[in-house]
Write a protein that holds these residues in place. Structure first.
Motif, PDB file in Angstrom:
ATOM      1  N   THR A  11     -23.168   0.576   5.466  1.00 15.57           N
ATOM      2  CA  THR A  11     -23.074   1.512   6.489  1.00 15.57           C
ATOM      3  C   THR A  11     -21.930   2.507   5.932  1.00 15.57           C
ATOM      4  N   ASP A  12     -20.831   2.245   5.399  1.00 15.80           N
ATOM      5  CA  ASP A  12     -19.810   3.111   4.882  1.00 15.80           C
ATOM      6  C   ASP A  12     -20.477   4.041   3.545  1.00 15.80           C
ATOM      7  N   LEU A  13     -21.108   3.272   2.835  1.00 13.43           N
ATOM      8  CA  LEU A  13     -22.017   3.895   1.542  1.00 13.43           C
ATOM      9  C   LEU A  13     -22.866   5.016   2.213  1.00 13.43           C
ATOM     10  N   ASP A  14     -23.697   4.685   3.225  1.00 14.27           N
ATOM     11  CA  ASP A  14     -24.627   5.544   3.805  1.00 14.27           C
ATOM     12  C   ASP A  14     -24.192   6.768   4.399  1.00 14.27           C
ATOM     13  N   ALA A  15     -22.792   6.370   4.858  1.00 18.91           N
ATOM     14  CA  ALA A  15     -21.963   7.687   5.615  1.00 18.91           C
ATOM     15  C   ALA A  15     -21.519   8.666   4.513  1.00 18.91           C
ATOM     16  N   MET A  16     -21.368   8.118   3.332  1.00 12.31           N
ATOM     17  CA  MET A  16     -20.896   8.633   2.214  1.00 12.31           C
ATOM     18  C   MET A  16     -21.758   9.987   1.312  1.00 12.31           C
ATOM     19  N   LYS A  17     -23.100   9.431   1.847  1.00 14.39           N
ATOM     20  CA  LYS A  17     -24.132  10.276   0.952  1.00 14.39           C
ATOM     21  C   LYS A  17     -23.889  11.889   1.417  1.00 14.39           C
ATOM     22  N   GLY A  18     -23.753  12.753   0.360  1.00 12.90           N
ATOM     23  CA  GLY A  18     -23.686  14.157   0.637  1.00 12.90           C
ATOM     24  C   GLY A  18     -22.152  14.638   1.061  1.00 12.90           C
ATOM     25  N   LYS A  19     -21.548  13.781   1.289  1.00 14.42           N
ATOM     26  CA  LYS A  19     -20.122  13.947   1.805  1.00 14.42           C
ATOM     27  C   LYS A  19     -18.970  13.529   1.001  1.00 14.42           C
ATOM     28  N   GLU A  20     -19.183  12.332   0.312  1.00 14.09           N
ATOM     29  CA  GLU A  20     -18.047  11.872  -0.513  1.00 14.09           C
ATOM     30  C   GLU A  20     -18.758  11.026  -1.669  1.00 14.09           C
ATOM     31  N   LYS A  21     -18.222  11.281  -2.894  1.00 14.78           N
ATOM     32  CA  LYS A  21     -18.911  10.641  -4.046  1.00 14.78           C
ATOM     33  C   LYS A  21     -18.357   9.215  -4.026  1.00 14.78           C
ATOM     34  N   ILE A  22     -19.520   8.365  -4.425  1.00 16.75           N
ATOM     35  CA  ILE A  22     -19.137   6.869  -4.415  1.00 16.75           C
ATOM     36  C   ILE A  22     -18.869   6.443  -5.927  1.00 16.75           C
ATOM     37  N   ALA A  23     -17.494   5.762  -6.004  1.00 20.88           N
ATOM     38  CA  ALA A  23     -17.186   5.379  -7.372  1.00 20.88           C
ATOM     39  C   ALA A  23     -17.370   3.837  -7.619  1.00 20.88           C
ATOM     40  N   VAL A  24     -18.278   3.599  -8.443  1.00 19.22           N
ATOM     41  CA  VAL A  24     -18.814   2.231  -8.810  1.00 19.22           C
ATOM     42  C   VAL A  24     -18.397   1.690 -10.063  1.00 19.22           C
ATOM     43  N   LEU A  25     -17.843   0.766 -10.362  1.00 23.73           N
ATOM     44  CA  LEU A  25     -17.537   0.123 -11.698  1.00 23.73           C
ATOM     45  C   LEU A  25     -17.850  -1.156 -11.782  1.00 23.73           C
ATOM     46  N   THR A  26     -18.230  -1.688 -13.162  1.00 22.87           N
ATOM     47  CA  THR A  26     -18.460  -3.090 -13.537  1.00 22.87           C
ATOM     48  C   THR A  26     -17.077  -3.750 -13.601  1.00 22.87           C
ATOM     49  N   SER A  27     -17.292  -5.077 -13.088  1.00 28.49           N
ATOM     50  CA  SER A  27     -15.985  -5.928 -13.279  1.00 28.49           C
ATOM     51  C   SER A  27     -16.648  -7.315 -13.227  1.00 28.49           C
ATOM     52  N   TYR A  28     -15.824  -8.148 -14.069  1.00 30.63           N
ATOM     53  CA  TYR A  28     -16.651  -9.503 -14.371  1.00 30.63           C
ATOM     54  C   TYR A  28     -15.343 -10.757 -14.070  1.00 30.63           C
ATOM     55  N   ASP A  29     -14.073 -10.300 -13.706  1.00 33.47           N
ATOM     56  CA  ASP A  29     -13.356 -11.439 -13.398  1.00 33.47           C
ATOM     57  C   ASP A  29     -12.167 -10.810 -12.519  1.00 33.47           C
ATOM     58  N   TYR A  30     -11.238 -11.784 -12.178  1.00 32.24           N
ATOM     59  CA  TYR A  30     -10.277 -11.872 -11.167  1.00 32.24           C
ATOM     60  C   TYR A  30      -9.472 -10.596 -11.292  1.00 32.24           C
ATOM     61  N   LEU A  31      -8.503 -10.609 -12.411  1.00 24.91           N
ATOM     62  CA  LEU A  31      -7.554  -9.422 -12.694  1.00 24.91           C
ATOM     63  C   LEU A  31      -8.252  -8.094 -12.607  1.00 24.91           C
ATOM     64  N   MET A  32      -9.252  -7.920 -13.304  1.00 23.82           N
ATOM     65  CA  MET A  32      -9.722  -6.454 -13.409  1.00 23.82           C
ATOM     66  C   MET A  32     -10.390  -6.293 -12.070  1.00 23.82           C
ATOM     67  N   SER A  33     -10.744  -7.197 -11.485  1.00 18.92           N
ATOM     68  CA  SER A  33     -11.229  -6.962  -9.967  1.00 18.92           C
ATOM     69  C   SER A  33     -10.079  -6.483  -9.113  1.00 18.92           C
ATOM     70  N   LEU A  34      -8.996  -7.190  -9.175  1.00 13.66           N
ATOM     71  CA  LEU A  34      -7.582  -6.929  -8.406  1.00 13.66           C
ATOM     72  C   LEU A  34      -7.424  -5.465  -8.915  1.00 13.66           C
ATOM     73  N   ILE A  35      -7.323  -4.978 -10.159  1.00 14.29           N
ATOM     74  CA  ILE A  35      -7.007  -3.541 -10.159  1.00 14.29           C
ATOM     75  C   ILE A  35      -8.164  -2.538  -9.719  1.00 14.29           C
ATOM     76  N   CYS A  36      -9.305  -2.932 -10.015  1.00 14.64           N
ATOM     77  CA  CYS A  36     -10.456  -1.935  -9.520  1.00 14.64           C
ATOM     78  C   CYS A  36     -10.269  -1.811  -8.122  1.00 14.64           C
ATOM     79  N   ASP A  37      -9.771  -2.807  -7.386  1.00 18.14           N
ATOM     80  CA  ASP A  37      -9.468  -2.660  -5.778  1.00 18.14           C
ATOM     81  C   ASP A  37      -8.552  -1.740  -5.486  1.00 18.14           C
ATOM     82  N   ARG A  38      -7.409  -2.119  -6.277  1.00 18.46           N
ATOM     83  CA  ARG A  38      -6.208  -1.361  -6.045  1.00 18.46           C
ATOM     84  C   ARG A  38      -6.505   0.106  -6.220  1.00 18.46           C
ATOM     85  N   ALA A  39      -7.306   0.441  -7.399  1.00 12.66           N
ATOM     86  CA  ALA A  39      -7.399   1.650  -7.784  1.00 12.66           C
ATOM     87  C   ALA A  39      -8.353   2.477  -6.995  1.00 12.66           C
TER      88      ALA A  39
END
Ligand code: KIV
Length: 281
Positions: A11-39
Motif C-alpha cells: 500500500t505504501d508503494l502504491d501511494a508513492m506512485k507519481g508522488k515519491e520515487k521508490i529506491a530499490v536495491l539488491t542485497s543478499y546478506d545480513y550486514l548489507m541489509s542492515l545498512i540498506c535499511d538504515r540508509a
C-alpha cells in the motif's frame, strides 16, 4: 540496532506512485541489509543476481531455491523497515502453477514480504495464482536475464513501436493479474515512460531511464566492488574495489613480515602466572 519505523508495504508503494520515487536495491546478506535499511532504501530485492555477484556463476541461471532461501533469511534478519522481495530463480516457477505457489511460500517463510518473477503475458496466470494464494508479486519485463541468453541476448528492449507496444501489453497483463509493481529492465526510456503512464502500479527501472516510478541497482555495481564491471546504466557511488584489495594485501604483507599482530592486538598472561609457568619447566 533498534528499528522503530514501520515496514514498507504494498500500500505504501502504491501511494508513492507519481508522488515519491521508490529506491530499490539488491542485497543478499545480513550486514548489507542492515545498512540498506538504515540508509532509507524502500525495497530490498534479494535478486538472483546473487548467483553472479556472490556465488561467481556466469549468469543467474544456475541459482536454485536453497541458496536463495539462505540469502533471504539473512536479509530478513538485517532489514526491518524495507520491504524484502525474493527473486524466484530460473526453474522455480516455470514448470507449473502449483510449483510456483509452493516455492513462493518458501520465500515468505524465509522472511520475504513478496516475490519477483520474470515474464509478462506468459506468466500472468501464475501471477494471479500467487496473488490469490496471498503472495504479493513484483513483475519483471524488458530484458529477462534468466532466459535472455537462450533467445535474443542481452539487448535493449522497447526500441521500436512494436516492441514498446508488446511491453505495454505485458505490463497491463501483469497489472491485471495483480502484480503490485513491475521491474522494467533495459527498456528504452521513452517506452518505459509510456508504460509507467499506462499502468496504475509502480514501475521500477534498471537501465530504463528516469521516467519510472522507482529505480533498482545491483548493490555491488553501485559500490564499485567489481573493478571491471561497469554497465552504462550504473552510477557508481563508491569505488571500493581498490581500498578492499589494498586492505587485504596490507594484511597479508604484514603477517608475512611479522608486523601483525602488534602489541595492541596481543593478550598476555599475568606476571604471576608466568612465574608459575616458568617453575613448571
Ligand atoms: O536479480 C536481480 O538483481 C534483478 C534486478 C537486476 C532487477 O533482477
Amino acid at each position: 540496532m533498534t528499528q522503530t519505523r514501520k515496514k514498507v508495504s504494498v500500500t505504501d508503494l502504491d501511494a508513492m506512485k507519481g508522488k515519491e520515487k521508490i529506491a530499490v536495491l539488491t542485497s543478499y546478506d545480513y550486514l548489507m541489509s542492515l545498512i540498506c535499511d538504515r540508509a532509507g532504501v524502500d525495497v530490498i530485492l534479494v535478486g538472483d543476481s546473487a548467483g553472479m555477484v556472490v556465488l561467481g556463476h556466469p549468469s543467474t541461471v544456475p541459482v536454485g531455491m536453497p541458496e536463495m532461501l539462505v540469502f533471504c533469511g539473512a536479509v530478513s534478519r538485517g532489514a526491518k523497515r524495507a520491504m524484502i522481495v525474493g527473486d524466484m530463480p530460473f526453474g522455480s516457477y516455470q514448470p507449473s502453477t502449483s510449483m510456483a505457489i509452493e516455492n513462493a511460500v518458501q520465500f515468505i517463510k524465509a522472511g520475504c514480504d513478496a516475490v519477483k518473477l520474470e515474464g509478462g503475458t506468459e506468466v500472468a496466470d501464475k501471477v494471479r495464482a500467487l496473488v490469490d494464494a496471498g503472495v504479493p508479486v513484483m513483475g519483471h519485463i524488458g530484458l529477462k536475464p534468466q532466459t535472455a541468453a537462450l533467445w535474443e541476448g542481452y539487448r535493449l528492449k522497447g526500441k521500436t513501436a512494436d516492441s514498446a507496444s508488446r511491453l505495454v501489453k505485458d505490463a497491463q497483463a501483469l497489472e491485471k493479474a495483480g502484480a503490485f509493481a513491475i521491474v522494467l529492465e533495459m527498456v528504452a526510456s521513452e517506452a518505459a515512460e509510456i508504460i509507467t503512464k499506462k499502468v496504475s502500479v509502480p514501475t521500477i527501472g534498471i537501465g530504463s531511464g528516469p521516467g519510472c516510478d522507482g529505480q533498482v541497482l545491483v548493490l555491488h555495481d553501485l559500490l564499485g566492488i567489481y573493478e571491471d564491471i561497469k554497465p552504462r546504466f550504473v552510477k557508481r557511488y563508491a569505488e571500493l574495489a581498490k581500498p578492499i584489495l589494498d586492505a587485504v594485501a596490507g594484511y597479508a604483507q604484514d603477517v608475512k613480515a611479522g608486523r601483525f599482530p602488534e602489541e595492541q592486538n596481543t593478550f598476555h598472561m599475568s606476571p604471576d602466572e608466568m612465574q608459575k609457568m616458568r617453575r613448571k619447566k
